[in-house]
Design a protein around this motif. Structure first.
Motif, mmCIF file in Angstrom:
data_model
loop_
_atom_site.group_PDB
_atom_site.id
_atom_site.type_symbol
_atom_site.label_atom_id
_atom_site.label_comp_id
_atom_site.label_asym_id
_atom_site.label_seq_id
_atom_site.Cartn_x
_atom_site.Cartn_y
_atom_site.Cartn_z
ATOM 1 N N PHE A 93 -54.502 83.461 -1.589
ATOM 2 C CA PHE A 93 -55.785 83.990 -1.516
ATOM 3 C C PHE A 93 -56.869 82.998 -1.945
ATOM 4 O O PHE A 93 -58.032 82.975 -1.746
ATOM 5 N N TRP A 94 -56.390 81.785 -2.828
ATOM 6 C CA TRP A 94 -57.222 81.054 -3.480
ATOM 7 C C TRP A 94 -57.595 79.685 -2.427
ATOM 8 O O TRP A 94 -58.614 79.309 -2.529
ATOM 9 N N PHE A 95 -56.474 79.279 -1.767
ATOM 10 C CA PHE A 95 -56.584 78.038 -1.041
ATOM 11 C C PHE A 95 -56.244 77.934 0.432
ATOM 12 O O PHE A 95 -56.337 77.129 1.074
ATOM 13 N N ASN A 96 -56.036 79.477 0.732
ATOM 14 C CA ASN A 96 -55.613 79.642 2.370
ATOM 15 C C ASN A 96 -54.269 78.849 2.615
ATOM 16 O O ASN A 96 -54.407 78.434 3.708
ATOM 17 N N SER A 97 -53.563 78.751 1.649
ATOM 18 C CA SER A 97 -52.231 77.857 1.743
ATOM 19 C C SER A 97 -51.012 78.921 2.629
ATOM 20 O O SER A 97 -50.265 79.373 1.814
ATOM 21 N N ARG A 98 -51.004 79.223 3.696
ATOM 22 C CA ARG A 98 -50.316 79.939 4.328
ATOM 23 C C ARG A 98 -48.942 79.380 4.963
ATOM 24 O O ARG A 98 -48.053 80.118 4.999
ATOM 25 N N GLU A 99 -49.069 78.296 4.905
ATOM 26 C CA GLU A 99 -47.723 77.516 5.701
ATOM 27 C C GLU A 99 -46.514 77.839 4.577
ATOM 28 O O GLU A 99 -46.483 77.411 3.376
ATOM 29 N N ILE A 100 -45.222 78.088 5.203
ATOM 30 C CA ILE A 100 -43.893 77.951 4.227
ATOM 31 C C ILE A 100 -43.056 77.541 5.280
ATOM 32 O O ILE A 100 -42.809 78.148 6.459
ATOM 33 N N SER A 101 -42.068 76.840 4.864
ATOM 34 C CA SER A 101 -40.961 76.550 5.733
ATOM 35 C C SER A 101 -39.948 77.538 5.741
ATOM 36 O O SER A 101 -39.689 78.333 4.978
ATOM 37 N N PHE A 102 -39.126 77.384 6.770
ATOM 38 C CA PHE A 102 -38.058 78.652 7.210
ATOM 39 C C PHE A 102 -37.115 78.772 6.042
ATOM 40 O O PHE A 102 -36.964 79.937 5.382
ATOM 41 N N ASN A 103 -36.680 77.585 5.601
ATOM 42 C CA ASN A 103 -35.857 77.595 4.395
ATOM 43 C C ASN A 103 -36.271 78.137 3.057
ATOM 44 O O ASN A 103 -35.813 78.975 2.565
#
Length: 320
Positions: A93-103
């Motif tokens: 919501f705040w930083f548009n930090s959408r990336e996440i590793s599969f693990n």
């Protein structure tokens, strides 16, 4: 940036198969900063409420009873349930930090479903506690000893872990040759299964079995407990005794409704999602993660005199 490159790709695919992307709330991306305000507020209330509840139960000897031990377990579970997902949701919501590793996604999925299963199991244990206290009060203290309560807690933990452990392995075995964009705010089992480019019947069947075994079985036994409680209460001589007995169950009944109503609504919308806008399902799914952890300390604090009095004295700076 990698994030922009992947999200702008026609199919949401990327060069790194171990990286996935959370979308937040589909269709409401422009409103994420505003949506974060109630989410952050509820998360803050949930943290403060549950930590306060744990502190009060730990420091007040009169609360060292089976019902409050179960309540302390519920507070710990609620803290785990909300902190497993909310930091990542707020970063979206705040930083548009959408990336996440599969693990990392698999780890989040495991803890999310484990804490959900634990909460359902603990609500069942608390129903058993109320049944013992009202239906067979003379044996209450001899049956629900500290060692029995500890064993119930360990059994609930073992049940959650054993039922949820297969989920990450079932998801990991699937190939993801298409989109890596998860249409959700967090890594949920079915949201990831939808991205797989292979037969997912095993995942679907196991997911339904777990839901039926957890929600269905727990609700059945909770209902049976309250049928017996209702019979015992109605057999009491005076209205005053009946109201007092019902009063001891009020907080637990509220906790059951707060937890299961969003679960049932979310599951219903998921099954008939073609009739609902995507953001409705996602908002309700997030609501389910935050509302019980926020409301449980409030409900028990208001309805339990010992906790209410202790908290009032605590915030007034007085001591016993």
């Amino acid at each position: 940036m990698l994030l922009q490159g992947n999200l702008s790709a026609p199919n949401g695919t990327g060069s790194d198969p171990s990286v996935f992307f959370l979308t937040g709330i589909p269709g409401l991306e422009a409103l994420h900063p505003w949506i974060s305000i109630p989410f952050c507020s509820m998360f803050t209330v949930a943290l403060l409420g549950n930590f306060t509840l744990l502190y009060v139960i730990k420091t007040e000897p009169s609360l060292h009873q089976p019902m409050f031990y179960f309540l302390a377990m519920l507070a710990i579970i609620d803290l785990g349930l909300s902190t497993t997902t909310m930091p990542k949701i707020l970063s979206i919501f705040w930083f548009n930090s959408r990336e996440i590793s599969f693990n990392a996604c698999l780890v989040q999925m495991f803890f999310l479903h484990s804490f959900s299963t634990l909460e359902s199991t603990l609500l069942l244990a608390m129903a058993f506690d109320r049944y013992m206290a009202i239906c067979i009060p003379l044996r209450y203290a001899t049956i629900l000893t500290n060692s029995v309560i500890a064993k119930i807690g360990l059994a609930a933990l073992a049940r959650a872990v054993l039922l949820v452990v297969p989920f990450p392995f079932l998801v990991r075995r699937l190939p993801y040759c298409g989109s890596h964009v998860i249409s959700h705010c967090y890594c949920e089992h079915m949201a990831m299964v939808k991205l797989a480019c292979a037969d997912t019947r095993v995942n679907n069947v196991y997911g339904i079995m777990v839901v039926l075994f957890i929600v269905g079985l727990d609700l059945l036994f909770i209902s049976l407990s309250y049928v017996n409680i209702l019979r015992a209460v109605l057999s009491l001589a005076s209205k005053e005794e009946q109201l007092k007995a019902f009063g001891t169950c009020g907080s637990h009944l509220c906790a059951i409704l707060v937890f299961y109503i969003p679960v049932v609504l979310s599951s219903t919308i998921h099954r008939f999602r073609r009739h609902f806008a995507p953001h409705v399902h996602i908002l309700l799914a997030n609501f389910y993660l935050l509302f019980p952890p926020m409301m449980n300390p409030i409900v028990y604090g208001v309805k339990t005199k010992q906790i209410c009095d202790w908290v009032l004295l605590l915030f007034r700076g007085k001591s016993f």
